[in-house]
Write a protein that holds these residues in place. Structure first.
Motif, PDB file in Angstrom:
ATOM      1  N   PRO A 176       0.803  -1.228   0.000  1.00 53.67           N
ATOM      2  CA  PRO A 176       0.000   0.000   0.000  1.00 53.67           C
ATOM      3  C   PRO A 176       0.834   1.275   0.000  1.00 53.67           C
ATOM      4  CG  PRO A 176      -0.935  -1.612   1.499  1.00 53.67           C
ATOM      5  CD  PRO A 176       0.383  -2.177   1.033  1.00 53.67           C
ATOM      6  N   THR A 177       1.956   1.270   0.728  1.00 52.89           N
ATOM      7  CA  THR A 177       2.785   2.470   0.809  1.00 52.89           C
ATOM      8  C   THR A 177       3.531   2.733  -0.492  1.00 52.89           C
ATOM      9  OG1 THR A 177       4.595   1.147   1.758  1.00 52.89           O
ATOM     10  CG2 THR A 177       3.111   2.268   3.300  1.00 52.89           C
ATOM     11  N   ASP A 178       3.580   1.746  -1.396  1.00 53.20           N
ATOM     12  CA  ASP A 178       4.311   1.894  -2.655  1.00 53.20           C
ATOM     13  C   ASP A 178       3.404   2.232  -3.833  1.00 53.20           C
ATOM     14  OD1 ASP A 178       6.525   1.196  -1.201  1.00 53.20           O
ATOM     15  OD2 ASP A 178       6.581  -0.878  -1.894  1.00 53.20           O
ATOM     16  N   GLU A 179       2.098   2.187  -3.625  1.00 53.12           N
ATOM     17  CA  GLU A 179       1.190   2.354  -4.753  1.00 53.12           C
ATOM     18  C   GLU A 179       1.344   3.714  -5.424  1.00 53.12           C
ATOM     19  OE1 GLU A 179      -2.685   1.531  -3.242  1.00 53.12           O
ATOM     20  OE2 GLU A 179      -2.403  -0.654  -3.271  1.00 53.12           O
ATOM     21  N   GLY A 180       1.506   4.787  -4.627  1.00 48.49           N
ATOM     22  CA  GLY A 180       1.679   6.108  -5.192  1.00 48.49           C
ATOM     23  C   GLY A 180       2.960   6.223  -5.988  1.00 48.49           C
ATOM     24  N   ILE A 181       4.029   5.585  -5.508  1.00 48.77           N
ATOM     25  CA  ILE A 181       5.306   5.616  -6.204  1.00 48.77           C
ATOM     26  C   ILE A 181       5.211   4.851  -7.516  1.00 48.77           C
ATOM     27  CG2 ILE A 181       7.725   4.911  -6.102  1.00 48.77           C
ATOM     28  CD1 ILE A 181       7.034   7.334  -4.354  1.00 48.77           C
ATOM     29  N   GLN A 182       4.526   3.721  -7.505  1.00 47.92           N
ATOM     30  CA  GLN A 182       4.352   2.961  -8.746  1.00 47.92           C
ATOM     31  C   GLN A 182       3.527   3.742  -9.757  1.00 47.92           C
ATOM     32  OE1 GLN A 182       5.665  -1.207  -8.682  1.00 47.92           O
ATOM     33  NE2 GLN A 182       3.508  -1.422  -8.250  1.00 47.92           N
ATOM     34  N   ALA A 183       2.502   4.445  -9.265  1.00 49.12           N
ATOM     35  CA  ALA A 183       1.698   5.275 -10.168  1.00 49.12           C
ATOM     36  C   ALA A 183       2.562   6.381 -10.779  1.00 49.12           C
ATOM     37  CB  ALA A 183       0.514   5.878  -9.412  1.00 49.12           C
ATOM     38  N   ALA A 184       3.451   6.956  -9.984  1.00 52.65           N
ATOM     39  CA  ALA A 184       4.339   8.003 -10.487  1.00 52.65           C
ATOM     40  C   ALA A 184       5.322   7.432 -11.500  1.00 52.65           C
ATOM     41  CB  ALA A 184       5.089   8.654  -9.326  1.00 52.65           C
ATOM     42  N   ALA A 185       5.835   6.233 -11.226  1.00 49.72           N
ATOM     43  CA  ALA A 185       6.759   5.593 -12.166  1.00 49.72           C
ATOM     44  C   ALA A 185       6.062   5.324 -13.493  1.00 49.72           C
ATOM     45  CB  ALA A 185       7.306   4.299 -11.575  1.00 49.72           C
ATOM     46  N   ALA A 199       8.029  17.864  -9.800  1.00 43.94           N
ATOM     47  CA  ALA A 199       6.787  18.290  -9.149  1.00 43.94           C
ATOM     48  C   ALA A 199       5.581  17.585  -9.758  1.00 43.94           C
ATOM     49  CB  ALA A 199       6.629  19.802  -9.265  1.00 43.94           C
ATOM     50  N   GLN A 200       5.572  17.390 -11.079  1.00 45.08           N
ATOM     51  CA  GLN A 200       4.457  16.692 -11.722  1.00 45.08           C
ATOM     52  C   GLN A 200       4.386  15.238 -11.260  1.00 45.08           C
ATOM     53  OE1 GLN A 200       5.674  17.700 -15.790  1.00 45.08           O
ATOM     54  NE2 GLN A 200       3.645  18.574 -16.129  1.00 45.08           N
ATOM     55  N   ALA A 201       5.535  14.571 -11.209  1.00 44.13           N
ATOM     56  CA  ALA A 201       5.562  13.177 -10.761  1.00 44.13           C
ATOM     57  C   ALA A 201       5.121  13.068  -9.306  1.00 44.13           C
ATOM     58  CB  ALA A 201       6.957  12.600 -10.941  1.00 44.13           C
ATOM     59  N   ALA A 202       5.564  14.019  -8.472  1.00 47.71           N
ATOM     60  CA  ALA A 202       5.186  14.005  -7.057  1.00 47.71           C
ATOM     61  C   ALA A 202       3.682  14.184  -6.897  1.00 47.71           C
ATOM     62  CB  ALA A 202       5.937  15.101  -6.306  1.00 47.71           C
ATOM     63  N   SER A 203       3.076  15.011  -7.760  1.00 50.22           N
ATOM     64  CA  SER A 203       1.633  15.242  -7.654  1.00 50.22           C
ATOM     65  C   SER A 203       0.846  13.969  -7.973  1.00 50.22           C
ATOM     66  CB  SER A 203       1.211  16.372  -8.599  1.00 50.22           C
ATOM     67  OG  SER A 203       1.335  15.990  -9.962  1.00 50.22           O
ATOM     68  N   VAL A 204       1.385  13.125  -8.852  1.00 48.51           N
ATOM     69  CA  VAL A 204       0.734  11.850  -9.158  1.00 48.51           C
ATOM     70  C   VAL A 204       0.729  10.948  -7.927  1.00 48.51           C
ATOM     71  CG1 VAL A 204       0.867   9.752 -10.569  1.00 48.51           C
ATOM     72  CG2 VAL A 204       1.300  11.986 -11.607  1.00 48.51           C
ATOM     73  N   ALA A 205       1.826  11.004  -7.153  1.00 51.35           N
ATOM     74  CA  ALA A 205       1.933  10.199  -5.933  1.00 51.35           C
ATOM     75  C   ALA A 205       1.245  10.854  -4.746  1.00 51.35           C
ATOM     76  CB  ALA A 205       3.405   9.953  -5.612  1.00 51.35           C
ATOM     77  N   HIS A 206       0.761  12.096  -4.932  1.00 59.32           N
ATOM     78  CA  HIS A 206       0.057  12.838  -3.884  1.00 59.32           C
ATOM     79  C   HIS A 206       0.931  13.100  -2.663  1.00 59.32           C
ATOM     80  CE1 HIS A 206      -3.569  12.270  -6.248  1.00 59.32           C
ATOM     81  NE2 HIS A 206      -3.404  10.964  -6.194  1.00 59.32           N
ATOM     82  N   ILE A 207       2.200  13.437  -2.919  1.00 54.28           N
ATOM     83  CA  ILE A 207       3.111  13.818  -1.844  1.00 54.28           C
ATOM     84  C   ILE A 207       3.943  15.004  -2.302  1.00 54.28           C
ATOM     85  CG2 ILE A 207       3.248  11.539  -0.735  1.00 54.28           C
ATOM     86  CD1 ILE A 207       5.750  10.963  -2.284  1.00 54.28           C
ATOM     87  N   SER A 208       4.649  15.632  -1.367  1.00 54.53           N
ATOM     88  CA  SER A 208       5.456  16.794  -1.717  1.00 54.53           C
ATOM     89  C   SER A 208       6.637  16.387  -2.577  1.00 54.53           C
ATOM     90  CB  SER A 208       5.963  17.489  -0.449  1.00 54.53           C
ATOM     91  OG  SER A 208       6.957  16.686   0.182  1.00 54.53           O
ATOM     92  N   ALA A 209       7.159  17.332  -3.337  1.00 52.81           N
ATOM     93  CA  ALA A 209       8.284  17.040  -4.214  1.00 52.81           C
ATOM     94  C   ALA A 209       9.509  16.597  -3.425  1.00 52.81           C
ATOM     95  CB  ALA A 209       8.615  18.269  -5.064  1.00 52.81           C
ATOM     96  N   THR A 210       9.735  17.230  -2.279  1.00 52.17           N
ATOM     97  CA  THR A 210      10.907  16.873  -1.455  1.00 52.17           C
ATOM     98  C   THR A 210      10.804  15.445  -0.945  1.00 52.17           C
ATOM     99  OG1 THR A 210      11.180  19.170  -0.751  1.00 52.17           O
ATOM    100  CG2 THR A 210      12.251  17.475   0.581  1.00 52.17           C
ATOM    101  N   TYR A 211       9.637  15.083  -0.411  1.00 56.85           N
ATOM    102  CA  TYR A 211       9.456  13.731   0.106  1.00 56.85           C
ATOM    103  C   TYR A 211       9.448  12.714  -1.029  1.00 56.85           C
ATOM    104  CZ  TYR A 211       7.473   9.759   2.602  1.00 56.85           C
ATOM    105  OH  TYR A 211       7.275   8.508   3.135  1.00 56.85           O
ATOM    106  N   PHE A 212       8.850  13.102  -2.160  1.00 54.84           N
ATOM    107  CA  PHE A 212       8.795  12.195  -3.309  1.00 54.84           C
ATOM    108  C   PHE A 212      10.190  11.805  -3.763  1.00 54.84           C
ATOM    109  CE2 PHE A 212       9.033  11.592  -7.917  1.00 54.84           C
ATOM    110  CZ  PHE A 212       8.185  10.523  -8.083  1.00 54.84           C
ATOM    111  N   SER A 213      11.095  12.757  -3.824  1.00 51.35           N
ATOM    112  CA  SER A 213      12.458  12.483  -4.290  1.00 51.35           C
ATOM    113  C   SER A 213      13.109  11.396  -3.452  1.00 51.35           C
ATOM    114  CB  SER A 213      13.283  13.771  -4.240  1.00 51.35           C
ATOM    115  OG  SER A 213      14.573  13.549  -4.768  1.00 51.35           O
ATOM    116  N   LYS A 214      12.953  11.491  -2.130  1.00 48.91           N
ATOM    117  CA  LYS A 214      13.543  10.493  -1.233  1.00 48.91           C
ATOM    118  C   LYS A 214      12.795   9.168  -1.318  1.00 48.91           C
ATOM    119  CE  LYS A 214      15.059  14.026   2.079  1.00 48.91           C
ATOM    120  NZ  LYS A 214      14.897  14.561   3.454  1.00 48.91           N
TER     121      LYS A 214
END
Length: 290
Positions: A176-185, A199-214
Protein backbone atom coordinates in the motif's frame (compact mmCIF):
# COMPACT_ATOMS: atom_id res chain seq x y z
CA UNK A 1 27.28 -15.42 -32.44
CA UNK A 2 28.96 -13.08 -29.96
CA UNK A 3 26.94 -10.65 -27.88
CA UNK A 4 27.66 -6.99 -28.67
CA UNK A 5 29.42 -4.96 -26.01
CA UNK A 6 26.41 -2.67 -25.74
CA UNK A 7 24.24 -3.14 -22.65
CA UNK A 8 26.62 -5.60 -21.00
CA UNK A 9 28.26 -3.61 -18.18
CA UNK A 10 29.47 -6.71 -16.37
CA UNK A 11 29.51 -10.48 -16.48
CA UNK A 12 30.81 -13.41 -18.44
CA UNK A 13 28.60 -12.79 -21.45
CA UNK A 14 30.48 -9.67 -22.40
CA UNK A 15 33.84 -11.22 -21.65
CA UNK A 16 33.43 -14.55 -23.39
CA UNK A 17 31.16 -13.63 -26.28
CA UNK A 18 29.04 -16.70 -25.46
CA UNK A 19 25.34 -16.88 -26.19
CA UNK A 20 24.58 -18.68 -22.91
CA UNK A 21 25.86 -18.18 -19.37
CA UNK A 22 24.94 -19.44 -15.90
CA UNK A 23 26.16 -18.18 -12.55
CA UNK A 24 25.49 -18.81 -8.87
CA UNK A 25 25.83 -15.45 -7.15
CA UNK A 26 25.82 -14.39 -3.49
CA UNK A 27 25.09 -10.76 -2.59
CA UNK A 28 25.35 -9.11 0.85
CA UNK A 29 22.27 -7.51 2.38
CA UNK A 30 22.00 -3.93 1.23
CA UNK A 31 23.82 -4.53 -2.07
CA UNK A 32 22.40 -2.61 -5.03
CA UNK A 33 23.35 -2.40 -8.68
CA UNK A 34 25.43 0.71 -9.35
CA UNK A 35 23.18 1.82 -12.18
CA UNK A 36 20.05 0.70 -13.99
CA UNK A 37 20.68 -1.01 -17.30
CA UNK A 38 19.20 -3.08 -20.10
CA UNK A 39 20.72 -5.64 -22.45
CA UNK A 40 19.88 -7.55 -25.65
CA UNK A 41 19.63 -10.96 -24.00
CA UNK A 42 17.17 -12.77 -21.75
CA UNK A 43 18.02 -12.93 -18.06
CA UNK A 44 16.32 -15.30 -15.65
CA UNK A 45 17.15 -15.53 -12.00
CA UNK A 46 15.95 -17.79 -9.23
CA UNK A 47 16.31 -16.62 -5.63
CA UNK A 48 17.74 -19.37 -3.41
CA UNK A 49 17.90 -17.35 -0.19
CA UNK A 50 17.51 -13.80 1.08
CA UNK A 51 15.28 -11.06 -0.28
CA UNK A 52 15.57 -8.67 -3.19
CA UNK A 53 13.66 -5.90 -4.86
CA UNK A 54 13.61 -5.63 -8.66
CA UNK A 55 12.31 -2.61 -10.53
CA UNK A 56 11.48 -3.52 -14.16
CA UNK A 57 10.37 -0.84 -16.61
CA UNK A 58 7.89 0.87 -14.27
CA UNK A 59 6.87 -1.90 -11.87
CA UNK A 60 8.37 -2.98 -8.56
CA UNK A 61 8.66 -6.69 -7.67
CA UNK A 62 9.66 -8.15 -4.30
CA UNK A 63 11.34 -11.55 -4.49
CA UNK A 64 11.57 -14.21 -1.77
CA UNK A 65 13.28 -17.63 -1.88
CA UNK A 66 11.58 -19.74 -4.54
CA UNK A 67 10.70 -16.78 -6.74
CA UNK A 68 11.77 -16.50 -10.37
CA UNK A 69 12.35 -13.13 -12.03
CA UNK A 70 12.19 -12.86 -15.84
CA UNK A 71 14.01 -10.00 -17.57
CA UNK A 72 13.24 -9.79 -21.31
CA UNK A 73 15.74 -8.21 -23.69
CA UNK A 74 16.05 -4.42 -23.68
CA UNK A 75 13.96 -3.72 -20.56
CA UNK A 76 15.26 -1.22 -18.03
CA UNK A 77 15.80 -2.74 -14.60
CA UNK A 78 17.63 -2.37 -11.32
CA UNK A 79 18.04 -4.86 -8.46
CA UNK A 80 18.71 -4.22 -4.78
CA UNK A 81 18.96 -6.67 -1.89
CA UNK A 82 16.94 -6.00 1.25
CA UNK A 83 16.57 -7.65 4.64
CA UNK A 84 19.28 -8.53 7.13
CA UNK A 85 20.79 -11.63 5.49
CA UNK A 86 22.89 -12.31 2.42
CA UNK A 87 21.05 -13.38 -0.71
CA UNK A 88 22.00 -16.12 -3.16
CA UNK A 89 20.61 -16.69 -6.63
CA UNK A 90 21.09 -18.61 -9.84
CA UNK A 91 21.27 -16.42 -12.94
CA UNK A 92 20.81 -17.62 -16.52
CA UNK A 93 21.48 -15.30 -19.45
CA UNK A 94 21.04 -16.17 -23.11
CA UNK A 95 20.36 -14.59 -26.49
CA UNK A 96 16.99 -15.15 -28.18
CA UNK A 97 18.77 -17.29 -30.79
CA UNK A 98 19.62 -19.86 -28.10
CA UNK A 99 15.97 -20.86 -27.68
CA UNK A 100 14.97 -21.03 -31.35
CA UNK A 101 14.54 -24.82 -31.17
CA UNK A 102 12.42 -24.52 -28.01
CA UNK A 103 10.22 -21.88 -29.64
CA UNK A 104 9.72 -24.12 -32.67
CA UNK A 105 8.48 -26.94 -30.42
CA UNK A 106 6.27 -24.63 -28.32
CA UNK A 107 4.87 -22.13 -30.82
CA UNK A 108 1.89 -21.30 -28.59
CA UNK A 109 4.14 -20.39 -25.65
CA UNK A 110 7.56 -19.26 -26.90
CA UNK A 111 10.16 -17.94 -24.49
CA UNK A 112 9.18 -14.34 -25.23
CA UNK A 113 5.67 -15.04 -23.89
CA UNK A 114 7.03 -16.71 -20.78
CA UNK A 115 9.20 -13.68 -19.99
CA UNK A 116 6.24 -11.30 -20.19
CA UNK A 117 5.23 -12.45 -16.71
CA UNK A 118 8.31 -10.93 -15.00
CA UNK A 119 7.80 -12.89 -11.76
CA UNK A 120 6.41 -16.22 -10.57
CA UNK A 121 6.45 -17.94 -7.18
CA UNK A 122 7.11 -21.65 -7.44
CA UNK A 123 5.12 -24.17 -5.43
CA UNK A 124 7.31 -26.27 -3.07
CA UNK A 125 7.30 -29.37 -5.32
CA UNK A 126 8.20 -27.31 -8.41
CA UNK A 127 10.85 -25.42 -6.47
CA UNK A 128 12.74 -28.63 -5.69
CA UNK A 129 12.76 -29.63 -9.37
CA UNK A 130 13.77 -26.14 -10.51
CA UNK A 131 16.72 -26.15 -8.11
CA UNK A 132 17.79 -29.57 -9.38
CA UNK A 133 17.74 -28.39 -13.01
CA UNK A 134 19.51 -25.11 -12.22
CA UNK A 135 22.17 -26.94 -10.22
CA UNK A 136 22.67 -29.38 -13.10
CA UNK A 137 23.05 -26.56 -15.62
CA UNK A 138 25.43 -24.71 -13.31
CA UNK A 139 27.54 -27.82 -12.64
CA UNK A 140 27.78 -28.40 -16.39
CA UNK A 141 29.33 -24.94 -16.69
CA UNK A 142 31.99 -25.69 -14.06
CA UNK A 143 33.26 -28.92 -15.67
CA UNK A 144 35.39 -29.37 -18.79
CA UNK A 145 32.92 -29.76 -21.69
CA UNK A 146 32.64 -32.99 -23.63
CA UNK A 147 30.75 -33.96 -26.80
CA UNK A 148 27.43 -34.04 -24.93
CA UNK A 149 27.66 -30.94 -22.72
CA UNK A 150 25.89 -28.54 -25.08
CA UNK A 151 23.00 -30.96 -25.71
CA UNK A 152 22.75 -31.79 -22.00
CA UNK A 153 22.59 -28.11 -21.04
CA UNK A 154 20.08 -27.28 -23.76
CA UNK A 155 17.83 -30.17 -22.68
CA UNK A 156 17.97 -29.11 -19.03
CA UNK A 157 17.16 -25.52 -19.96
CA UNK A 158 14.17 -26.69 -22.02
CA UNK A 159 12.88 -28.75 -19.09
CA UNK A 160 13.32 -25.74 -16.81
CA UNK A 161 11.41 -23.45 -19.19
CA UNK A 162 8.57 -26.00 -19.43
CA UNK A 163 8.43 -26.24 -15.62
CA UNK A 164 8.28 -22.45 -15.31
CA UNK A 165 5.77 -22.14 -18.12
CA UNK A 166 3.41 -24.54 -16.38
CA UNK A 167 3.68 -22.68 -13.06
CA UNK A 168 0.90 -20.24 -12.13
CA UNK A 169 1.78 -16.56 -11.87
CA UNK A 170 -0.50 -14.80 -9.36
CA UNK A 171 -1.04 -11.09 -9.88
CA UNK A 172 1.65 -8.96 -8.27
CA UNK A 173 0.31 -6.66 -5.57
CA UNK A 174 2.20 -3.52 -4.61
CA UNK A 175 2.54 -2.72 -0.93
CA UNK A 176 0.00 0.00 0.00
CA UNK A 177 2.79 2.47 0.81
CA UNK A 178 4.31 1.89 -2.66
CA UNK A 179 1.19 2.35 -4.75
CA UNK A 180 1.68 6.11 -5.19
CA UNK A 181 5.31 5.62 -6.20
CA UNK A 182 4.35 2.96 -8.75
CA UNK A 183 1.70 5.28 -10.17
CA UNK A 184 4.34 8.00 -10.49
CA UNK A 185 6.76 5.59 -12.17
CA UNK A 186 4.05 4.65 -14.65
CA UNK A 187 3.41 8.36 -15.30
CA UNK A 188 7.11 9.03 -15.93
CA UNK A 189 7.37 6.00 -18.21
CA UNK A 190 4.28 6.97 -20.20
CA UNK A 191 5.23 10.65 -20.54
CA UNK A 192 9.02 10.48 -20.80
CA UNK A 193 8.99 12.10 -24.24
CA UNK A 194 7.50 15.22 -22.68
CA UNK A 195 9.31 17.77 -20.49
CA UNK A 196 7.91 16.41 -17.25
CA UNK A 197 9.13 17.67 -13.88
CA UNK A 198 9.75 16.26 -10.42
CA UNK A 199 6.79 18.29 -9.15
CA UNK A 200 4.46 16.69 -11.72
CA UNK A 201 5.56 13.18 -10.76
CA UNK A 202 5.19 14.00 -7.06
CA UNK A 203 1.63 15.24 -7.65
CA UNK A 204 0.73 11.85 -9.16
CA UNK A 205 1.93 10.20 -5.93
CA UNK A 206 0.06 12.84 -3.88
CA UNK A 207 3.11 13.82 -1.84
CA UNK A 208 5.46 16.79 -1.72
CA UNK A 209 8.28 17.04 -4.21
CA UNK A 210 10.91 16.87 -1.46
CA UNK A 211 9.46 13.73 0.11
CA UNK A 212 8.80 12.20 -3.31
CA UNK A 213 12.46 12.48 -4.29
CA UNK A 214 13.54 10.49 -1.23
CA UNK A 215 10.66 8.03 -1.37
CA UNK A 216 11.06 7.30 -5.08
CA UNK A 217 14.73 6.41 -4.60
CA UNK A 218 14.11 4.27 -1.51
CA UNK A 219 11.32 2.28 -3.21
CA UNK A 220 12.64 1.92 -6.77
CA UNK A 221 16.40 2.29 -6.34
CA UNK A 222 16.35 5.13 -8.90
CA UNK A 223 16.60 8.87 -8.51
CA UNK A 224 13.88 10.71 -10.43
CA UNK A 225 16.27 12.13 -13.04
CA UNK A 226 18.17 8.83 -13.26
CA UNK A 227 14.98 6.92 -14.01
CA UNK A 228 13.70 9.48 -16.51
CA UNK A 229 17.04 9.49 -18.34
CA UNK A 230 17.19 5.69 -18.30
CA UNK A 231 13.74 5.36 -19.88
CA UNK A 232 14.64 7.94 -22.52
CA UNK A 233 17.89 6.13 -23.34
CA UNK A 234 16.02 2.83 -23.63
CA UNK A 235 13.57 4.49 -26.00
CA UNK A 236 16.45 5.97 -27.97
CA UNK A 237 18.11 2.59 -28.35
CA UNK A 238 14.87 1.12 -29.74
CA UNK A 239 14.58 3.96 -32.26
CA UNK A 240 18.20 3.48 -33.31
CA UNK A 241 17.43 -0.15 -34.08
CA UNK A 242 14.09 0.36 -35.80
CA UNK A 243 14.16 3.73 -37.62
CA UNK A 244 16.36 5.76 -39.93
CA UNK A 245 15.99 8.94 -37.90
CA UNK A 246 19.20 10.87 -37.23
CA UNK A 247 20.75 10.76 -33.77
CA UNK A 248 19.63 14.35 -33.13
CA UNK A 249 16.08 13.58 -34.25
CA UNK A 250 15.97 10.56 -31.95
CA UNK A 251 17.30 12.58 -29.03
CA UNK A 252 14.56 15.18 -29.44
CA UNK A 253 11.88 12.53 -29.98
CA UNK A 254 12.81 10.82 -26.70
CA UNK A 255 12.62 13.98 -24.60
CA UNK A 256 16.23 15.15 -24.63
CA UNK A 257 16.71 18.82 -25.44
CA UNK A 258 20.23 18.37 -26.76
CA UNK A 259 21.62 15.76 -29.17
CA UNK A 260 25.13 15.97 -27.72
CA UNK A 261 23.86 15.29 -24.20
CA UNK A 262 21.95 12.27 -25.50
CA UNK A 263 25.11 10.95 -27.17
CA UNK A 264 27.24 11.45 -24.05
CA UNK A 265 24.64 9.88 -21.74
CA UNK A 266 24.14 6.97 -24.13
CA UNK A 267 27.85 6.19 -24.30
CA UNK A 268 28.25 6.47 -20.53
CA UNK A 269 25.36 4.07 -19.96
CA UNK A 270 26.10 1.56 -22.73
CA UNK A 271 29.79 1.79 -23.50
CA UNK A 272 29.25 2.65 -27.17
CA UNK A 273 27.90 5.64 -29.09
CA UNK A 274 24.42 5.73 -30.66
CA UNK A 275 25.97 5.40 -34.13
CA UNK A 276 28.00 2.38 -33.05
CA UNK A 277 24.85 0.69 -31.74
CA UNK A 278 23.03 1.33 -35.01
CA UNK A 279 25.96 -0.02 -37.00
CA UNK A 280 26.22 -3.11 -34.79
CA UNK A 281 22.50 -3.81 -35.10
CA UNK A 282 22.57 -3.44 -38.89
CA UNK A 283 25.57 -5.76 -39.05
CA UNK A 284 23.74 -8.40 -37.02
CA UNK A 285 20.55 -8.05 -39.07
CA UNK A 286 22.57 -8.65 -42.24
CA UNK A 287 24.12 -11.79 -40.79
CA UNK A 288 27.48 -10.31 -39.93
CA UNK A 289 29.46 -10.68 -36.76
CA UNK A 290 29.95 -7.98 -34.14
Amino acid sequence: MPIPAAYTPEGSLRDSGAIFSVNRIRRPAGFAMEAPHYHPYYELFYLISGQCRVFIQHTLYYAQPGDVIFLPPNQLHKTSYVGSHDAERFTLTFLPAYTAAFDAMCPEMPVAELFVRHKITLLPERRTRAEQLLTHIWQNSTLPPDAYTAADTSAALSMLLVLLGRSPSPAEQAAPTDEGIQAAAQFIYDHHREQITLAQAASVAHISATYFSKKFRSVTGFGFKEYLTGVRLQDGAALLRTTNLSVTEIALACGFTDGNYFGDAFKKANGITPRQLRSAHQNTAQGGKI
